[in-house]
Each structure stands twice: as C-alpha cells, then as structure tokens.
Enzyme design. Structure first.
Site, mmCIF file in Angstrom:
data_model
loop_
_atom_site.group_PDB
_atom_site.id
_atom_site.type_symbol
_atom_site.label_atom_id
_atom_site.label_comp_id
_atom_site.label_asym_id
_atom_site.label_seq_id
_atom_site.Cartn_x
_atom_site.Cartn_y
_atom_site.Cartn_z
ATOM 1 N N LYS A 86 0.820 -1.164 0.170
ATOM 2 C CA LYS A 86 -0.055 0.153 0.053
ATOM 3 C C LYS A 86 0.623 1.328 -0.045
ATOM 4 C CE LYS A 86 -4.471 -1.268 0.255
ATOM 5 N NZ LYS A 86 -5.469 -0.659 -0.880
ATOM 6 N N SER A 112 0.887 -9.748 -0.480
ATOM 7 C CA SER A 112 0.424 -8.383 -0.140
ATOM 8 C C SER A 112 0.648 -7.830 1.284
ATOM 9 C CB SER A 112 -0.918 -8.109 -0.736
ATOM 10 O OG SER A 112 -1.904 -8.830 0.200
#
Length: 505
Positions: free
Chosen positions: A52, A307
């Site tokens: 992110k 992720s």
C-alpha cells in the site's frame, strides 16, 4: 481511464522515494507439492510490510503545496493507513487516518507510531470511509483513496513492472489478492500491455467477493455484508476505475474460504519463515486452488503476490487451528461407539497407525457413547478412506470436517448435555469484535427467551462468534424468527445439525 496514460503514470511513478523494489522469490516446497514453479512477490518486505505504500506515496507526492498545507485524510483497515502515514511523515504533512473499531491493534499502533492521528469510527471499512469523507469536506483535507484513484492504481502497478523485469523465464499466470481492486488493476494493466499471454487471476474470499460478482453481473455490485477475517480485502464495493480496468484485463477470479487462507499462511511460512496476514496469503490460497482444478498445468511459472504481513499475533491461534483442515491434513468425525470396556482400543485399532489429533468423550448412556475425534490425514481422499473403514467396522459415523458449528464450537463443548432443556433452537451469531462487544451483544439479545446454551471463544479475529441456544415454545417460533431478522447481527440456525444432535441436544 486511458491505458496509455496509466502506463505512463506507472513508468514515471515516484514510489521508490519511500518504497523498495521487492524480490520475486522461489517457493521450493510449494513448487514441489504442486509440480510447477511457484514464485512469491514479496510485498511483505516493504517498510510498512504491505504494497500500500506504493499507491499512497505516488498520490501524495503529486499534491500541490497548497494541498499539502491542508493535510490529508484516509480511511483504511490498516495497510493503506500505514502507507499514508509514512508518506505524510516523509513529505512533512499532517495526516488523519479513520479506521474501523475492529482494526487489529498492531495496525493502529503502527499508524500512530508514524505520527498520524488515528480516529476509530464504525465497525467496517464502509463506516470509516463515510466518516472520512465527511471530515474531508469539513476540514478541506485531501482524501487519499485506498484504491479508486488513477495515481494510486499507478503506484500499485509498479509491482507488475517489477514482476515483468524480475521474471526468470516464461510466466503462466499472476495471482493477485482483490479488495477494492487497486493492486489488481495496476498489475493487470501493465502486464497485459507488455505480456498479454500471461493470465491475470484475482483471488477473493468467498465472503468478500465483490469483484467476482461485479464481473459476472457486468456492473459494480454492492455486497450486503463482507467477512472480516481477511480484513485487508473486506470491501463491499470495488472501485469505479478498478472495475473498468478489470473488465478488460482480468482473466478470472478464484474464490477461497478461510480454511484455505489459513493453510496458505502456513505454506508461506514453510517456504519463507514469514507470517502473512490473511489478505497477504490470499493469492497463494487462490494459486493452490486454481492449480488443483487444472487437468494439466500450463508451462511457465505461477506468481503469487504476498500483499502484506501485518498479522495480529492473537489471530495465530485461529490460523493454527484451521490450517490443517484447510490443507486437508486433519478430518473431524463424530463416531458412536459401544459403552463398554475396551471399546476405545477397538476403535483405535481400526484407525491403525494414523495420528489422532483430538479425542473428546463424555459418557452419554450406559449403552453407547458419542465421541468427537480428529484424525491426521494426507488428503481429502485419505479422509474418505477413514470414513469408509469406520463404517465397515460397524460404527455410526458422520464427517464434520466442513461443519462450522463443529469447528468453531462443538469441539470445545463435547458432553454439554442437559435433560432439563425444553424445545431448544440453536443459532450461531457473528458480531464485530472490539472491547465491550460481547456485553453489547448480550444486551441486544435481551431476555425474552431463556438462553439454554452459550459458547463464546475469542479467536483474536475481527469478528466474535457465539453459539446460543434458546428455549422457544412452538407458538413463539414466528416471533423468534422476527427477533433474529431484526437483531442486526449475522446469524445461522443450526437446530437439528448433526454435530449439535450428537453432542449437545
């Protein structure tokens, strides 16, 4: 969004001011098991342990001096929040992060440690998002969207650029976790532009499948509710920009359940000695499910994007319990055995040298006993073989491996019978887990019907799970049904379910 503009933004992204180029590592154990080359894109190695940071910084680095002076605000379950907080710290900006009250403490603390102000609002991302939008309008702060912004998507697209450059040879497919779709859209747009033959496969939890439903419907679908186990992808509606890109670039979506995600966390640990958060291991779970469904695997490596690794330590209890089930290395059975000396030994003799992982028993009657047993297995076929052997041995047996009632509650309650209960209706409930949530749940239940059974166990997850029994006379069934509907909590009725009848009724 024109693809040429997006590709230009990906190639000119400024993510490397704060992010790092992460490795594309082989997964030797998983590769050997699946019979094909598996590569792991290690976004868990970013400074905030998640991809992110790429999109957040790329968006914020493009703000004007005036916009930077007003500060930024974001809504996030955690990883985007940390990306915004670190970016603001690097750029010398003020940042406010609105997070759901169910966000794991590790993520809240990480954001505060980056100097951002944290506001906890609501139980879901949707609640936090609505509050953050109101605050942005009131204060003039720039809202940094977690996924549906062209510059955020471009920042995430740099993951695709790295995979293409780092690939050791031919690629067959890339598996990407999907929440709002920013990572999927960014990687897919880039990879399809330069390597169109590579399959782009999104992965979602079965209880947070907004992208799969949207692609099937041809328009964005809003989910009524989402599962919170993989909180990093717990999004009710995918982005407008991300959906438009996905319709043109994504080959398919794979759905996986929580047990499969837990098994994938263990798989990643076995190969890397790193613990993923549930959303972080989602792509590996999807890769395994997809590979198992192929009659012949295509040539070339399969890539899974790891992720994020912001795992709440308390949640490891739940992960460890469910990983073996997700990997089909444990099966759960309810078996009726005669109540006499030597019966347990005879039962174990039929199982042979197999590992018994759990054995729960309490005297039921003088004629027979119901036991709850866990057995170590090598595969689903192996579990089916155990079932056949037990039945051939004359035992009445039920396979409870897929029973949520059994896995979440009954295995901890065996022997909890009462002869004084009259007409019991049994329901499972889910509610947002936060301090005081159990008391609030009990207050909401009220006192109209006597509670005859209650089981709650804190799993360290984002949702609390309760099994409750109520004494409900037949003439009050309709009123009880109305009570369940109006309660406001997700519920499942298990009255008459096999595990309940054998051990609790």
């Amino acid at each position: 969004m024109p693809f040429d503009s997006l590709l230009r933004d990906i190639l000119t992204s400024r993510v490397y001011d704060v992010a790092r180029e992460t490795p594309l590592d082989p997964a030797p154990r998983l590769s050997a098991r699946l019979g094909t080359s598996v590569l792991l894109k290690r976004e868990d190695l970013q400074p905030v342990f998640s991809f992110k940071i790429r999109g957040a910084y790329n968006r914020m680095a493009r703000l004007t001096a005036e916009e930077r002076g007003r500060g930024v605000i974001a809504a996030s379950a955690g990883n985007h929040a940390q990306g915004v907080a670190l970016s603001a710290q690097h750029l010398g900006m003020r940042a406010t992060i609105v997070m759901p009250q169910t966000t794991p403490d590790i993520k809240v603390d990480a954001v505060r440690n980056r100097g951002a102000e944290v506001v906890l609002a609501g139980d879901t991302y949707a609640d936090a998002y609505a509050f953050a939008c109101e605050e942005a309008s009131r204060t003039g702060a720039t809202f940094i969207h977690p996924f549906d912004d062209p510059l955020v998507i471009a920042g995430q697209g740099t993951v695709g650029d790295e995979i293409v450059r780092q690939r050791p040879g031919e690629l067959a497919g890339i598996f990407i976790p999907v929440g709002g779709g920013g990572l999927l859209a960014g990687i897919a747009a880039y990879v399809k532009a330069v390597l169109p033959a590579v399959r782009i496969i999104g992965v979602e939890p079965v209880d947070a499948d907004a992208m799969a439903r949207s692609l099937a419907a041809g328009h964005r679908v809003v989910l009524e509710r989402v599962g919170l186990f993989a909180d990093g992808v717990a999004v009710r509606e995918v982005g407008e920009h991300t959906f438009a890109i996905a319709t043109q670039t994504v080959d398919e979506i794979v759905l996986v359940d929580n047990d499969a995600i837990c098994a994938a966390i263990k798989d990643v640990f076995d190969d890397t000695r790193t613990i993923m958060e549930p959303a972080g291991a989602l792509a590996v779970a999807g890769l395994k499910a997809w590979a198992a469904a192929q009659p012949d695997l295509p040539p070339g490596a399969l890539v899974a994007v790891l992720s994020g690794a912001n795992m709440n330590f308390d949640r490891l209890r739940f992960v460890a319990e469910r990983a073996e089930l997700g990997e089909q290395r444990e099966a759960l059975f309810a078996v009726t055995i005669p109540e006499r000396k030597g019966a347990f030994r005879e039962f174990c003799t039929i199982l042979g040298p197999r590992v018994i992982t759990e054995f729960n028993y309490r005297l039921s009657t003088r004629a027979e006993a119901h036991i709850f047993v866990g057995v170590g297995t090598r595969s689903r076929a192996d579990a089916d073989d155990v079932l056949v052997r037990l039945r051939e041995g004359g035992y009445r047996v039920a396979d409870l491996t897929q029973s949520e009632l059994a896995k979440l509650h009954v295995r901890y309650m065996v022997g909890g019978r009462s002869r004084d209960v009259t007409r019991e209706r049994v329901c499972r409930f889910e509610f947002p887990e936060r301090p005081g949530a159990l008391l609030q749940f009990l207050d909401t239940l009220g006192g109209r019907w006597n509670i005859s059974l209650f089981h709650y166990r804190n799993h360290g997850a984002d949702i609390g799970r309760v099994l409750a029994g109520f004494e409900v006379p037949p003439e009050e069934d309709a009123a009880f049904d109305g009570f369940l509907e109006a309660l406001g909590y997700r519920s499942f009725e298990d009255t008459g379910e096999d595990a309940y009848e054998r051990f609790l009724a």
